[in-house]
Structures are given as C-alpha cells and as structure tokens.
Design an enzyme around this catalytic site. Structure first.
Site, mmCIF file in Angstrom:
data_model
loop_
_atom_site.group_PDB
_atom_site.id
_atom_site.type_symbol
_atom_site.label_atom_id
_atom_site.label_comp_id
_atom_site.label_asym_id
_atom_site.label_seq_id
_atom_site.Cartn_x
_atom_site.Cartn_y
_atom_site.Cartn_z
ATOM 1 N N ASP A 202 0.859 -1.197 0.000
ATOM 2 C CA ASP A 202 0.000 0.000 0.000
ATOM 3 C C ASP A 202 0.888 1.237 0.000
ATOM 4 O O ASP A 202 0.830 2.068 0.907
ATOM 5 C CB ASP A 202 -0.917 -0.020 1.226
ATOM 6 C CG ASP A 202 -1.985 1.059 1.174
ATOM 7 O OD1 ASP A 202 -2.370 1.472 0.063
ATOM 8 O OD2 ASP A 202 -2.436 1.500 2.250
ATOM 9 N N ASP A 219 4.074 1.319 7.814
ATOM 10 C CA ASP A 219 2.766 0.671 7.696
ATOM 11 C C ASP A 219 2.770 -0.461 6.668
ATOM 12 O O ASP A 219 2.308 -0.309 5.532
ATOM 13 C CB ASP A 219 1.672 1.681 7.356
ATOM 14 C CG ASP A 219 0.282 1.079 7.524
ATOM 15 O OD1 ASP A 219 0.189 -0.095 7.946
ATOM 16 O OD2 ASP A 219 -0.711 1.772 7.224
#
Length: 328
Positions: A202, A219
């Site tokens: 992502d 993340d």
C-alpha cells in the site's frame, strides 16, 4: 433490535495507556490518535522521552500468523539497514501483544513529511528505498499473507458493493455492467502477473516519511506477494507526457540501484489503479458499521458519490482500452 457496539468503541485512552504500560513502559501523557481507520493507531511518549506508535489491530482481520509474518519481514528489512520501523520486541522476542481482547504492537516513531512527487530528487530516493525493500523481499516468500489476485479481488470488491444498500435502481445495473467490462479487461493481466515477491502493498505517499532525500517506509499492514510494480505505480501520477517520463526515469533509476526492474510490469499500472478504485469503495461499504467511517466519509450515503464513482470507472475503462501510457 439493538446492535452491539463496535469492538473499537471500548478502546478508551485509559485502556491504550494501560496496554502499553503492561509491557513495562510508563507513559506520563495521554495518547494522541493518529489518522487511521482500518486499525486504531496512537502516538505515545514514555518517561525517557522516546516516542512510539502503538497500533491496535482490527479484530478478525488478520490471523496471528499473518501479523507475525509482517513483523518478521520488517525485522529482516531493518537487519538489512533498509529504512523502516521494525516493531519493538519484549525480552521473550514477542512483537504481538495482547490487552483486554485487543492485539497491539509498538513501533518506534519515525518523524518526517511526505515526499513531493514533482521533485526529481524525491522520486529517485523513493525508487531507491522501494528497490532496497524489494531486494530483501525477493529473498523469501510469505506463507500466510495473501497474494495479489486481480481476478478474485475485482470480483470480491464488486460483490461487496452490489450486496450493499447504497446503489439505487439506476446505479446498480450500471455498476454491474462497468465491473463486468473492467473485469474482462483485467483478466489477461491477472493471468500474466510475472514474478511475485514480498512487497509493502500500500505504497502511497502517506506511508513514506522523511526529509530532503532521506525517506522511510511505514505501515506494512497490507504486505503481500505481488509484482514489484505494486509498490511503484502510485508514484506515477503525471498526466503530461514530459512529466510522466521524468517520473518513470527518476523512480526506476533509483530502484535499479538495488535490483533490476522488469519493464513489462509497467503494463500493470492502469490495471492496478482500476483495482484500487474498485476496492476503495468496497472497503468503505464493508467498514460502515465502524462508527469512525460514517463520521469520516459521510458522503458515501450520497447518491452523488456513486454517480462520481461510476464516472471514474467509465474513465478507467477507456484508459484500459487505449494504448498503455506507462510503458517505457
């Protein structure tokens, strides 16, 4: 009929503090909620003035094995001196912790700002960072995380939206027709994805932090097995041909400081953009029972949003039918 509260409704600031302090830390201040919807993420500082990001995982989204595989990948990257934030581990070597029914992890806080995708120096640095991640990623495979599946993910997103209440009688058949057309266009790409490696998954600019030409990737919640282009395509935002070639040149030159990039994967840029458009709306629909979502995305209930979404999908269908824009 009463509905049960969302699990995150019980995650009060006091419980966040108690969870972190159960690991042996002392927090003199209150946690600060960061901008996160899939999980709940807080910035805290301890009595030694160290800053930590504590992430509480959404219940039932990932298995323990999948989360630990994310953490092991981050530890492997950190060991290779790639700029990431690897999770803190206790004396027993555990990085996934529990408190009052929640699973959570502590990450050292990495300060910085998002890069500028119009800045050639930043683009080169981003390519170099992602290339370093992938040089490690190709050394092994995930056993528990999912693999990119264009066909399955498109159908999954379509079915979630069609099963929801948001589309009206006019929009529903139009959405189905567009999804079917897009699915047909994406099918050949899904059958020829090429080499699958471990990737961040992502890689938008909100997950990149730094200053000048020094950036770190954060993340890894969506890490998976996918072609390398999965972590690169969101950097390619230009509409002008000259700027497009500049972005490609700088990113790929930086990337190839660490590993070769297969140019044929550039044919996946627009298919992956299409997949993200479909999955984003499906994600909003799927998470609507979480009280944070109606507050943050109230326009989902507006028919105008879905009309706009249909227009975007139609534009993307036309892009897919045209000659590839990103092939170098």
């Amino acid at each position: 009929m009463e509905t049960s509260p969302h699990p995150f409704a019980d995650l009060s600031p006091a419980r966040v503090v108690a969870a972190v302090e159960s690991l042996g830390f002392w927090l003199p201040g209150e946690p600060f909620a960061l901008n996160s919807y899939e999980n709940r993420v807080f910035l805290v500082h301890d009595d030694e003035r160290r800053r930590w990001v504590v992430k509480f995982y959404r219940p039932e989204r990932w298995t323990d094995a999948q989360i630990r595989e994310e953490h092991a990948f981050l530890a492997e990257l950190a060991e290779a001196e790639v700029a990431v934030s690897a999770p803190w581990r206790d004396a027993a070597g555990e990085s996934l912790h529990r408190a009052e029914g929640f699973r959570f992890t502590l990450f050292p806080h990495l300060p910085g700002q998002a890069p500028e995708l119009e800045n050639p120096t930043h683009l080169f640095a981003l390519g170099e960072l992602i290339g370093a991640v992938h040089a490690v990623g190709e050394r092994g495979r995930f056993a528990h995380r999912r693999s990119l599946d264009l066909d399955g993910m498109v159908l999954e997103a379509r079915d979630k939206v069609l099963a929801s209440r948001w589309l009206d009688r006019r929009q529903r058949p139009a959405y189905r027709r567009l999804c079917d057309a897009l699915h047909a266009r994406l099918a050949p790409h899904g059958e020829a994805l090429g080499q699958m490696i471990r990737v961040q998954g992502d890689c938008h600019i909100g997950n990149v932090l730094g200053r000048d030409e020094h950036f770190a990737l954060v993340d890894f919640d969506d890490c998976l097995m996918a072609p390398a282009i999965q972590d690169l395509w969101m950097l390619f935002t230009a509409q002008d041909e000259g700027e497009r070639q500049m972005q490609l040149s700088e990113v790929l030159e930086g990337y190839e400081q660490h590993r070769d990039f297969e140019r044929g994967e550039l044919a996946l840029v627009e298919p992956l953009r299409t997949l993200r458009l479909l999955r984003h709306s499906a994600w909003l629909v799927d998470r609507w029972e979480d009280p944070a979502f109606p507050l943050a995305f109230p326009w989902l209930a507006d028919a105008g949003y879905w009309d706009g979404h249909l227009r975007l999908l139609e534009q993307q269908r036309q892009v897919l039918e045209a000659a590839p824009r990103w092939l170098a």
